[in-house]
Design a protein around this motif. Structure first.
Motif, PDB file in Angstrom:
ATOM      1  N   GLU A 146    -106.189 -63.023  -1.853  1.00  0.00           N
ATOM      2  CA  GLU A 146    -107.404 -63.671  -1.292  1.00  0.00           C
ATOM      3  C   GLU A 146    -108.017 -62.504  -0.076  1.00  0.00           C
ATOM      4  N   ARG A 147    -107.249 -61.303  -0.160  1.00  0.00           N
ATOM      5  CA  ARG A 147    -107.995 -60.317   0.987  1.00  0.00           C
ATOM      6  C   ARG A 147    -107.981 -61.095   2.593  1.00  0.00           C
ATOM      7  N   HIS A 148    -106.972 -61.587   2.617  1.00  0.00           N
ATOM      8  CA  HIS A 148    -106.800 -62.020   3.990  1.00  0.00           C
ATOM      9  C   HIS A 148    -105.972 -61.340   4.756  1.00  0.00           C
ATOM     10  N   PHE A 149    -106.568 -60.424   5.381  1.00  0.00           N
ATOM     11  CA  PHE A 149    -105.464 -59.305   6.369  1.00  0.00           C
ATOM     12  C   PHE A 149    -105.758 -59.556   7.784  1.00  0.00           C
ATOM     13  N   MET A 150    -104.953 -60.393   8.455  1.00  0.00           N
ATOM     14  CA  MET A 150    -105.352 -60.465   9.827  1.00  0.00           C
ATOM     15  C   MET A 150    -104.104 -59.899  10.830  1.00  0.00           C
ATOM     16  N   PRO A 151    -104.421 -59.010  11.575  1.00  0.00           N
ATOM     17  CA  PRO A 151    -103.454 -58.169  12.373  1.00  0.00           C
ATOM     18  C   PRO A 151    -103.010 -59.194  13.497  1.00  0.00           C
ATOM     19  N   PRO A 152    -101.731 -58.939  14.139  1.00  0.00           N
ATOM     20  CA  PRO A 152    -101.300 -59.668  15.122  1.00  0.00           C
ATOM     21  C   PRO A 152    -102.390 -59.450  16.307  1.00  0.00           C
ATOM     22  N   ALA A 153    -102.294 -60.594  17.168  1.00  0.00           N
ATOM     23  CA  ALA A 153    -102.976 -60.281  18.415  1.00  0.00           C
ATOM     24  C   ALA A 153    -102.506 -59.277  19.506  1.00  0.00           C
ATOM     25  N   VAL A 154    -103.407 -58.805  20.223  1.00  0.00           N
ATOM     26  CA  VAL A 154    -102.945 -57.651  20.991  1.00  0.00           C
ATOM     27  C   VAL A 154    -101.757 -57.949  21.782  1.00  0.00           C
ATOM     28  N   GLU A 155    -101.602 -59.233  22.201  1.00  0.00           N
ATOM     29  CA  GLU A 155    -100.683 -59.781  23.158  1.00  0.00           C
ATOM     30  C   GLU A 155     -99.349 -59.799  22.520  1.00  0.00           C
ATOM     31  N   LYS A 156     -99.176 -59.751  21.084  1.00  0.00           N
ATOM     32  CA  LYS A 156     -98.215 -59.682  20.359  1.00  0.00           C
ATOM     33  C   LYS A 156     -97.714 -58.028  20.194  1.00  0.00           C
ATOM     34  N   LEU A 157     -98.656 -57.346  20.426  1.00  0.00           N
ATOM     35  CA  LEU A 157     -98.241 -55.883  20.257  1.00  0.00           C
ATOM     36  C   LEU A 157     -97.562 -55.305  21.751  1.00  0.00           C
ATOM     37  N   LYS A 158     -98.146 -55.951  22.668  1.00  0.00           N
ATOM     38  CA  LYS A 158     -97.649 -55.656  24.052  1.00  0.00           C
ATOM     39  C   LYS A 158     -96.509 -56.005  24.379  1.00  0.00           C
ATOM     40  N   ALA A 159     -96.104 -57.194  23.699  1.00  0.00           N
ATOM     41  CA  ALA A 159     -94.639 -57.837  24.166  1.00  0.00           C
ATOM     42  C   ALA A 159     -93.608 -57.297  23.661  1.00  0.00           C
TER      43      ALA A 159
END
Length: 288
Positions: free
Chosen positions: A191-204
């Protein structure tokens, strides 16, 4: 015996690399090639008992005719190594892109993956299985520091301390949830649904108590990170006081340093020139 085996591994590595280069028409930089060779040798030195004991290598496991929540058909596949010792059977999944510290921080997903493989092995193939494990062959930060020291005693001590094998508990109940998770991913892709994790997830932190954040441990290995808004924001927020354009340019440069880029171009030009078909001038000169 160990040295002769390591010589054999080195020769086999070179032959495999040359075969892959000829098949794909692509080469890697000398430093990347050397890092790969080093990783193979370190794996053998630390996991020799497992390497020598493998009875079934690169076993392909397939779970066909699965359906996503949206009723799309898909097939799950995996490749594992099997070690049979007496009446015990162990399944290993080798992860060359991870070190043990990073793998420990993502252990939940490998519990799901290995239990799915165990389900295929035991349920569909009817084979007994006693335990599963992953082997994260990439050197840890501590081991890399020891290797850079050049001191054989420090290196040997670091190799002995290195624990690249992580046991995975068997849990049959994890299988259904794992198949559903894969199905959900398939639906999102279709379905072409590509959502990256939130920035907070990347900083954790990658795991509780770790210093390395998710954005460094995981996103740094993602080929599409430079088009990801979350990753760009992560780099900007974790590099305060620097010009935003400079931050993003530095991030791009980390993909390959200028010297590595030059080596990559040279290696692939050499491959291209070596493998190209002869032209009229070659024939005239008698170079064919």
């Amino acid at each position: 015996m160990t040295q002769s085996m390591e010589d054999f591994i080195t020769d086999a590595f070179e032959q495999n690399y040359e075969r892959i280069r000829l098949e794909t028409g692509r080469a890697v930089t000398p430093n990347i090639k050397e890092a790969a060779r080093e990783q193979v040798l370190l794996y053998y030195r630390r996991m020799r008992d497992v390497a020598d004991g493998v009875t079934d290598t690169e076993v392909k496991l397939t779970l066909p005719e699965q359906r996503t929540p949206q009723q799309r058909k898909f097939t799950l596949e995996g490749v594992v190594d099997i070690v049979r010792e007496g009446d015990r059977t162990t399944m290993y999944d080798v992860k060359t892109h991870l070190d043990a510290d990073a793998a420990a921080g993502q252990l939940d997903q490998y519990v799901q993956q290995l239990n799915l493989y165990a389900h295929i092995w035991q349920g569909l193939r009817g084979e007994a299985l006693d335990e599963t494990a992953i082997i994260a062959t990439r050197p840890t930060r501590e081991l890399r520091q020891a290797l850079r020291s050049g001191d054989d005693r420090v290196i040997d001590a670091a190799i002995l301390k290195w624990r690249p094998c992580l046991n995975i508990p068997l849990d049959e109940h994890a299988v259904e949830d794992t198949v559903q998770r894969f199905g959900t991913v398939v639906d999102r892709i279709e379905e072409r649904h590509f959502m990256p994790p939130a920035v907070e997830k990347l900083k954790a932190p990658i795991r509780p108590g770790a210093r390395q954040p998710f954005g460094t441990a995981v996103c740094a290995n993602c080929d599409v990170r430079f088009t990801c808004d979350s990753y760009r924001q992560f780099r900007l927020q974790t590099t305060p006081g620097m010009n935003p354009e400079r931050v993003l340019q530095d991030a791009m440069n980390e993909y390959a340093a200028s010297s590595e880029q030059g080596q990559w171009v040279d290696a692939n030009m050499e491959t291209l020139n070596r493998d190209r078909l002869p032209d009229a001038e070659d024939i005239d000169r008698g170079d064919v």
